[in-house]
Write a protein that holds these residues in place. Sequence first.
Motif, short mmCIF file in Angstrom:
data_model
loop_
_atom_site.label_atom_id
_atom_site.label_comp_id
_atom_site.label_asym_id
_atom_site.label_seq_id
_atom_site.Cartn_x
_atom_site.Cartn_y
_atom_site.Cartn_z
N CYS A 132 -22.25 -44.15 96.13
CA CYS A 132 -23.18 -43.57 97.19
C CYS A 132 -23.65 -44.55 98.21
O CYS A 132 -23.60 -44.25 99.53
CB CYS A 132 -24.27 -42.81 96.34
SG CYS A 132 -25.61 -42.03 97.80
N TYR A 133 -24.14 -45.65 97.46
CA TYR A 133 -25.00 -46.68 98.31
C TYR A 133 -23.91 -47.41 99.08
O TYR A 133 -24.15 -48.30 100.08
CB TYR A 133 -26.21 -47.40 97.72
CG TYR A 133 -27.24 -46.57 97.60
CD1 TYR A 133 -27.93 -46.21 98.69
CD2 TYR A 133 -27.55 -45.96 96.32
CE1 TYR A 133 -29.04 -45.24 98.60
CE2 TYR A 133 -28.82 -45.24 96.36
CZ TYR A 133 -29.46 -44.78 97.26
OH TYR A 133 -30.62 -44.08 96.98
N SER A 180 -21.85 -49.42 104.38
CA SER A 180 -20.71 -49.86 105.03
C SER A 180 -20.81 -49.23 106.54
O SER A 180 -20.43 -49.85 107.42
CB SER A 180 -19.30 -49.39 104.33
OG SER A 180 -19.42 -47.84 104.21
N SER A 181 -21.68 -48.01 106.46
CA SER A 181 -21.96 -47.33 107.94
C SER A 181 -22.95 -48.00 108.52
O SER A 181 -22.79 -48.17 109.85
CB SER A 181 -22.27 -46.04 107.58
OG SER A 181 -22.59 -45.23 108.75
N LEU A 230 -22.64 -51.65 110.39
CA LEU A 230 -21.95 -51.60 111.83
C LEU A 230 -22.84 -51.11 112.76
O LEU A 230 -22.73 -51.43 113.97
CB LEU A 230 -20.77 -50.73 111.46
CG LEU A 230 -19.51 -51.14 110.55
CD1 LEU A 230 -18.43 -50.05 110.42
CD2 LEU A 230 -19.14 -52.52 110.85
N GLU A 231 -23.48 -49.90 112.24
CA GLU A 231 -24.47 -49.35 113.34
C GLU A 231 -25.90 -49.58 113.73
O GLU A 231 -26.20 -49.96 114.93
CB GLU A 231 -24.49 -47.69 113.07
CG GLU A 231 -23.12 -46.96 112.84
CD GLU A 231 -23.67 -45.70 111.89
OE1 GLU A 231 -24.74 -45.31 111.66
OE2 GLU A 231 -22.56 -45.07 111.63
N ASP A 232 -26.59 -50.44 112.79
CA ASP A 232 -27.97 -50.82 112.92
C ASP A 232 -28.16 -52.24 113.18
O ASP A 232 -27.35 -53.09 112.71
CB ASP A 232 -28.60 -50.29 111.50
CG ASP A 232 -28.49 -48.70 111.49
OD1 ASP A 232 -28.57 -47.92 112.43
OD2 ASP A 232 -28.58 -48.34 110.21
N VAL A 278 -24.12 -57.41 98.84
CA VAL A 278 -22.91 -57.26 99.60
C VAL A 278 -22.93 -57.80 100.79
O VAL A 278 -21.89 -58.42 101.45
CB VAL A 278 -22.32 -55.88 99.42
CG1 VAL A 278 -21.17 -55.77 100.29
CG2 VAL A 278 -22.11 -55.36 97.87
N TYR A 279 -23.93 -57.47 101.56
CA TYR A 279 -24.10 -57.65 103.09
C TYR A 279 -25.15 -58.65 103.49
O TYR A 279 -25.71 -58.94 104.66
CB TYR A 279 -24.44 -56.34 103.85
CG TYR A 279 -23.36 -55.24 103.64
CD1 TYR A 279 -22.02 -55.54 104.49
CD2 TYR A 279 -23.55 -54.12 102.75
CE1 TYR A 279 -21.15 -54.62 104.23
CE2 TYR A 279 -22.55 -53.39 102.74
CZ TYR A 279 -21.25 -53.47 103.44
OH TYR A 279 -20.42 -52.50 103.13
#
Length: 732
Positions: free
Chosen positions: A206-207, A212-213, A216-218, A261-262
Amino acid sequence: MEANERQTIDLEQGWEFMQKGIMKLKNILEGLPGTEFSSEEYMMLYTTTYKMCTQKPPHDYSQQLYDKYRESFEEYIMSTVLPSLREKHDEFMLRELVKRWANQKVMVRWLSRFFYYLGRYFIARKSLPPLDEVGLTCFRELVYQELKEKVRDAVIILIHQEREGKQIDRALLKNVLDIFLEIGMGKMDYYQNDFEAALLKDTAACYSRKASSWILEDTCPDYLLKAEECLKQEKDRISHYLHSSSEPKLLEKVQHELWSVYASQLLEKEHSGYHALLSDHKVENLSRMVRVFSKVPIFLDPLANILKQHVNDEGTVLVKQAEDAAGSKKDFVRKVIELHDKYMAYVNERFQNHTLFHKAFKEAFEAFCNKGVAGSSTAELLATFCDNILKKGGSEKLSDEDIEKTLEKAVKLLAYISDKDLFAEFYRKKLARRFLSDKSANDDHERSMLTKLKQQCGGQFTWKMEGMVTDLTLAKENQTSFEEYLSNNPNANPGIDLTVTVLTTGFWPSYESFDLNLPAEMVKCVEVFREFYQTKAKHRKLNWIYSLGTCNIIGKFEPKTMELIVTTYQASALLLFNSSDRLSYSEIMTQLNLTDDDVVRLLHSLSCAQYKILSKEPNTKAIARTDHFKFNSKFTEKMRRIKIPLPPVNEKKKVIQDVDKDRRYAIDASLVRIMKSRKVLGYQQLVMECAEQLGRVFKPDVKAIKKRIEDLITRDYLERDKDNPSLFRYLA
């Protein structure tokens, strides 16, 4: 005897009666019309079990009752419970399961009472599973094993819906998950294997999708805001319906997917990463980043390293600014204090006062505070900064409260400077000048500063300076005694007002002392004071330091008579012209008995500076050995009282030489101390222990330590081991 014999109950008859009681209980559980158990009914059921278990063989039906007890549960589950659960799905199935589990527990409780005697004696004697365990095991084997996967999936779907923002029945989830816990009867295996493992897998997926979204956006702050909210929601979930043992595992999954991960991408995001936040001073966002990453300790190291590099870079910029612009050098310490205040506030308030950030912050300041700044050390600049605050007419105009705060901050900076002994010597020189030139603005601030230094660096650091303060107090008392002595001995009065400050050699900086040929008027003053001092301290030797003296002399110029405030050197030079109209450079030098450098300085101050008391031939701006000098009788000035400054000698080189000398003594003392206690020690360990001992005051150079070891060997304090040259022995 026959009347007292108890009637035997056979198995079929007894069980038929027990079955009626069990059926009534089932009807009550199913909500069918009927009455509650009365006390008499309960006692009859208990008594029947008691009799059937206590009859003499072959009529002791304990084992048969135990088996039929289990069969009662199995029959009820197969005929009633499972059909009702199989026909329902999702949330409705969960509600039915909660109801059936509650009924099962009630049934177990009541039947355990009916069969109490069986449980108390037969089961204990045969070491069989207890009655309540038998009842719950039946539910586990027949209901739970069949439905556990459907139940788990239904629960996870509801949790997923809640993560997407939908309202769910949390109480229902709590009750369902309690079944996973209770079914294990004290063990966590069923909860962990049949539910928790799947929940953790689903949570990670879920997370992972969300992260992953978002990445890229924030921007970094927006991402962290969402991530922090997710973590908060998961904690809320745990507190409402998950077992507390799930917390570390669940949060670890969330943190891994959202941050671990990020992490690198978040730290390095252009315009909004950690570097950018530090540069733009986005305090709230920085605070959030540290708060978020502190949950994953492995990522605090990169954050701390970036802070260290950033602070070091800003400090290095200040060093470069001071080198590029001459005026910036005097502002360097103030700017460093401002930098320290800013980032210390970050570490304390925004970075959770974490030791890792304190360490990074300290290392950054140590790195740039120990660099040279435009030919000066930070130790020297810090001493000069404190001098400007504490002296009269200094460039720092502050209130008493601000002075205390600024001094406090300046002393904190000293913690990052490795050459603390160099600061101490520069500070002591400037303190002496303030005291002896009456330039100290406030005695309370001077004492307060010494107290701060003592707290920061220890009593050994300030004992000489404290001795200087004591000397001045004693000097005032001494002067009062001298004035009384003169009033009691009118013949001894030299006819000149004389003030003498007696200093203790060990406390004050060392000053070069020349046998200045004093004018006759001054010679008498010296002799009178020496006679007075002999009456107080016969065994002490007075060594006069004329370079620190000042005189007020009257200059009779043609326009008007003026009072001149000059040094003893300047006064001695001027008084030569009372008996000579014109003197050459060499004549002045011979008559005063001073060095070339001193003569050049004082003649320049009297003939080439602002106040030209002497006329020079030729009229140039530099002093040469061939110059001649005359008293400038035409000299005039608006004020009747003027001070003629004598440029101070640049003492920087001498301070550094004095410190180097003191360091040699300190290294010697440390080496002897270590060897005296250890007797035998290897070279590497000796050097390491010596550096560690002296590290609080200065950072000794390994080559210097090695040189001092060799010197101690030649002076028979140490000797090398004959078999192992890198091993040293202490010679008592």
